[in-house]
Design a protein around this motif. Sequence first.
Motif, PDB file in Angstrom:
ATOM      1  N   VAL A  98       0.862  -1.185   0.000  1.00 31.60           N
ATOM      2  CA  VAL A  98       0.000   0.000   0.000  1.00 31.60           C
ATOM      3  C   VAL A  98       0.898   1.234   0.000  1.00 31.60           C
ATOM      4  N   VAL A  99       0.712   2.081  -1.008  1.00 31.66           N
ATOM      5  CA  VAL A  99       1.438   3.361  -1.087  1.00 31.66           C
ATOM      6  C   VAL A  99       0.381   4.431  -0.883  1.00 31.66           C
ATOM      7  N   THR A 100       0.372   5.039   0.324  1.00 28.25           N
ATOM      8  CA  THR A 100      -0.739   5.944   0.613  1.00 28.25           C
ATOM      9  C   THR A 100      -0.301   7.401   0.728  1.00 28.25           C
ATOM     10  N   GLN A 101      -1.183   8.297   0.260  1.00 29.29           N
ATOM     11  CA  GLN A 101      -0.997   9.734   0.471  1.00 29.29           C
ATOM     12  C   GLN A 101      -1.656  10.132   1.796  1.00 29.29           C
ATOM     13  N   ASN A 102      -2.391   9.187   2.391  1.00 31.64           N
ATOM     14  CA  ASN A 102      -3.149   9.501   3.598  1.00 31.64           C
ATOM     15  C   ASN A 102      -2.224   9.521   4.808  1.00 31.64           C
ATOM     16  N   VAL A 103      -2.633  10.291   5.794  1.00 31.22           N
ATOM     17  CA  VAL A 103      -1.797  10.468   6.998  1.00 31.22           C
ATOM     18  C   VAL A 103      -2.553   9.958   8.233  1.00 31.22           C
ATOM     19  N   GLU A 117       4.059   5.508   3.588  1.00 33.13           N
ATOM     20  CA  GLU A 117       3.337   6.769   3.795  1.00 33.13           C
ATOM     21  C   GLU A 117       4.081   7.899   3.072  1.00 33.13           C
ATOM     22  N   LEU A 118       3.556   8.282   1.898  1.00 31.38           N
ATOM     23  CA  LEU A 118       4.239   9.312   1.092  1.00 31.38           C
ATOM     24  C   LEU A 118       4.149  10.689   1.758  1.00 31.38           C
ATOM     25  N   HIS A 119       3.079  10.929   2.517  1.00 33.46           N
ATOM     26  CA  HIS A 119       2.868  12.267   3.080  1.00 33.46           C
ATOM     27  C   HIS A 119       2.938  12.268   4.602  1.00 33.46           C
ATOM     28  N   PHE A 158       2.712  21.358   1.646  1.00 29.31           N
ATOM     29  CA  PHE A 158       2.928  21.795   0.258  1.00 29.31           C
ATOM     30  C   PHE A 158       4.288  22.477   0.169  1.00 29.31           C
ATOM     31  N   GLY A 159       5.064  22.103  -0.850  1.00 29.96           N
ATOM     32  CA  GLY A 159       6.381  22.721  -1.029  1.00 29.96           C
ATOM     33  C   GLY A 159       7.483  21.945  -0.353  1.00 29.96           C
ATOM     34  N   GLU A 160       7.126  20.924   0.453  1.00 34.97           N
ATOM     35  CA  GLU A 160       8.160  20.142   1.147  1.00 34.97           C
ATOM     36  C   GLU A 160       8.484  18.857   0.367  1.00 34.97           C
ATOM     37  N   MET A 161       9.667  18.321   0.628  1.00 38.83           N
ATOM     38  CA  MET A 161      10.082  17.066  -0.008  1.00 38.83           C
ATOM     39  C   MET A 161       9.363  15.893   0.663  1.00 38.83           C
ATOM     40  N   LEU A 162       9.101  14.852  -0.131  1.00 41.62           N
ATOM     41  CA  LEU A 162       8.527  13.627   0.434  1.00 41.62           C
ATOM     42  C   LEU A 162       9.641  12.819   1.095  1.00 41.62           C
ATOM     43  N   PRO A 163       9.289  11.998   2.105  1.00 41.46           N
ATOM     44  CA  PRO A 163      10.321  11.135   2.707  1.00 41.46           C
ATOM     45  C   PRO A 163      10.923  10.223   1.633  1.00 41.46           C
ATOM     46  N   GLU A 164      12.257  10.259   1.530  1.00 45.61           N
ATOM     47  CA  GLU A 164      12.948   9.583   0.433  1.00 45.61           C
ATOM     48  C   GLU A 164      12.705   8.076   0.433  1.00 45.61           C
ATOM     49  N   ILE A 179      -0.223  -5.511 -10.950  1.00 50.93           N
ATOM     50  CA  ILE A 179      -1.407  -4.636 -11.002  1.00 50.93           C
ATOM     51  C   ILE A 179      -1.139  -3.429 -10.099  1.00 50.93           C
ATOM     52  N   VAL A 180      -1.424  -2.225 -10.610  1.00 51.58           N
ATOM     53  CA  VAL A 180      -1.393  -1.023  -9.768  1.00 51.58           C
ATOM     54  C   VAL A 180      -2.833  -0.535  -9.649  1.00 51.58           C
ATOM     55  N   LEU A 181      -3.278  -0.391  -8.398  1.00 49.35           N
ATOM     56  CA  LEU A 181      -4.620   0.132  -8.145  1.00 49.35           C
ATOM     57  C   LEU A 181      -4.466   1.599  -7.762  1.00 49.35           C
ATOM     58  N   SER A 182      -5.327   2.473  -8.317  1.00 45.09           N
ATOM     59  CA  SER A 182      -5.384   3.864  -7.859  1.00 45.09           C
ATOM     60  C   SER A 182      -6.740   4.029  -7.200  1.00 45.09           C
ATOM     61  N   ILE A 183      -6.734   4.200  -5.870  1.00 47.32           N
ATOM     62  CA  ILE A 183      -8.001   4.166  -5.114  1.00 47.32           C
ATOM     63  C   ILE A 183      -8.218   5.477  -4.362  1.00 47.32           C
ATOM     64  N   GLY A 184      -9.314   6.167  -4.683  1.00 49.65           N
ATOM     65  CA  GLY A 184      -9.710   7.320  -3.869  1.00 49.65           C
ATOM     66  C   GLY A 184      -8.739   8.470  -3.900  1.00 49.65           C
ATOM     67  N   THR A 185      -8.118   8.706  -5.069  1.00 54.08           N
ATOM     68  CA  THR A 185      -7.265   9.882  -5.174  1.00 54.08           C
ATOM     69  C   THR A 185      -7.648  10.667  -6.425  1.00 54.08           C
ATOM     70  N   ALA A 186      -7.632  11.990  -6.296  1.00 52.24           N
ATOM     71  CA  ALA A 186      -7.978  12.874  -7.428  1.00 52.24           C
ATOM     72  C   ALA A 186      -6.821  12.955  -8.400  1.00 52.24           C
ATOM     73  N   ASN A 187      -5.686  12.347  -8.048  1.00 53.75           N
ATOM     74  CA  ASN A 187      -4.508  12.340  -8.933  1.00 53.75           C
ATOM     75  C   ASN A 187      -4.123  13.753  -9.361  1.00 53.75           C
ATOM     76  N   GLN A 188      -4.130  14.687  -8.401  1.00 52.06           N
ATOM     77  CA  GLN A 188      -3.804  16.082  -8.747  1.00 52.06           C
ATOM     78  C   GLN A 188      -2.521  16.563  -8.088  1.00 52.06           C
ATOM     79  N   VAL A 189      -1.967  15.749  -7.140  1.00 54.51           N
ATOM     80  CA  VAL A 189      -0.804  16.225  -6.401  1.00 54.51           C
ATOM     81  C   VAL A 189       0.411  15.373  -6.770  1.00 54.51           C
ATOM     82  N   GLN A 190       1.474  16.036  -7.186  1.00 52.23           N
ATOM     83  CA  GLN A 190       2.727  15.371  -7.541  1.00 52.23           C
ATOM     84  C   GLN A 190       3.592  15.204  -6.296  1.00 52.23           C
TER      85      GLN A 190
END
Length: 246
Positions: A98-103, A117-119, A158-164, A179-190
Amino acid sequence: VQALSPALAAQIAEARRVTALTGAGMSAESGVPTFRDAQTGLWARYDPAELATPEAFERDPSRVWQWYAWRRELVTRAEPNAGHRALARWARHARVTVVTQNVDGLHQQAGSPEVLELHGNLRRSICSAGCGEQPVGEGEPPPCPRCGAPLRPDVVWFGEMLPEAALNGALAAVEAADIVLSIGTANQVQPAASLPHLARRNGCLVVEVNPEETPLTPEADWSLRGTAAGLLPLLLEAATEQRVQR
Ligand code: APR
């Protein structure tokens, strides 16, 4: 109930390595607000520039600290939903990263064995001067027990680096996935939004789960219009289907 197409069900049953990219919609059915949903999204009610940037924290640490304390209260009261639990159970049948943007820590709470945890994670607090994770004492924000600088939530603003380590792990998990699943993300944040496109370039199957369309929708092999708690148990069912020997 929407049934999965037999072709998709077969591809899911055969997958040995699954990478699930999850966003705020994953926790919506746990009662945790998303960011960009109209009316209910946090950014429809709060200004990210006032609350989710290093400058905002510099300007008004107690306002930022209290807002995250409110969000921490929300997530500690929340329970993993059927979607979190389905991903955790899937890991008994295949390798599921699981690669999550959620905190919110809900994937770990549901029992997923591998969570990147990317964020960051708002249940953790760190010293704003770099002493690392620290226990939270009195004060809004509390001082770092080691150096006295204010503590901050261990989240990526916003503006900070992600944990490497998390980002490198995510890139490796996307490269290696069937298989890569994209679940519940607006796919707007790099850079999180680039991960499914990397999977496409590697010829890996990309499946989107979202009640709405996103910029990924036209690129995905399958884009399922539904919710995490509604659809992930169907994907799990396909994953645990004993392959009938032909
Ligand atoms: N099930 C699945 N998806 C859902 C559900 C649900 N029950 N409810 C809403 N969604 C979808 C919405 O349609 C939307 O596409 O979840 C997505 C949520 O998008 P955002 O609120 O933008 O959340 P996310 O993509 O995770 O935001 C990325 O932005 O603010 C930053 O750091 C923050 O990690 C966050 C990042």
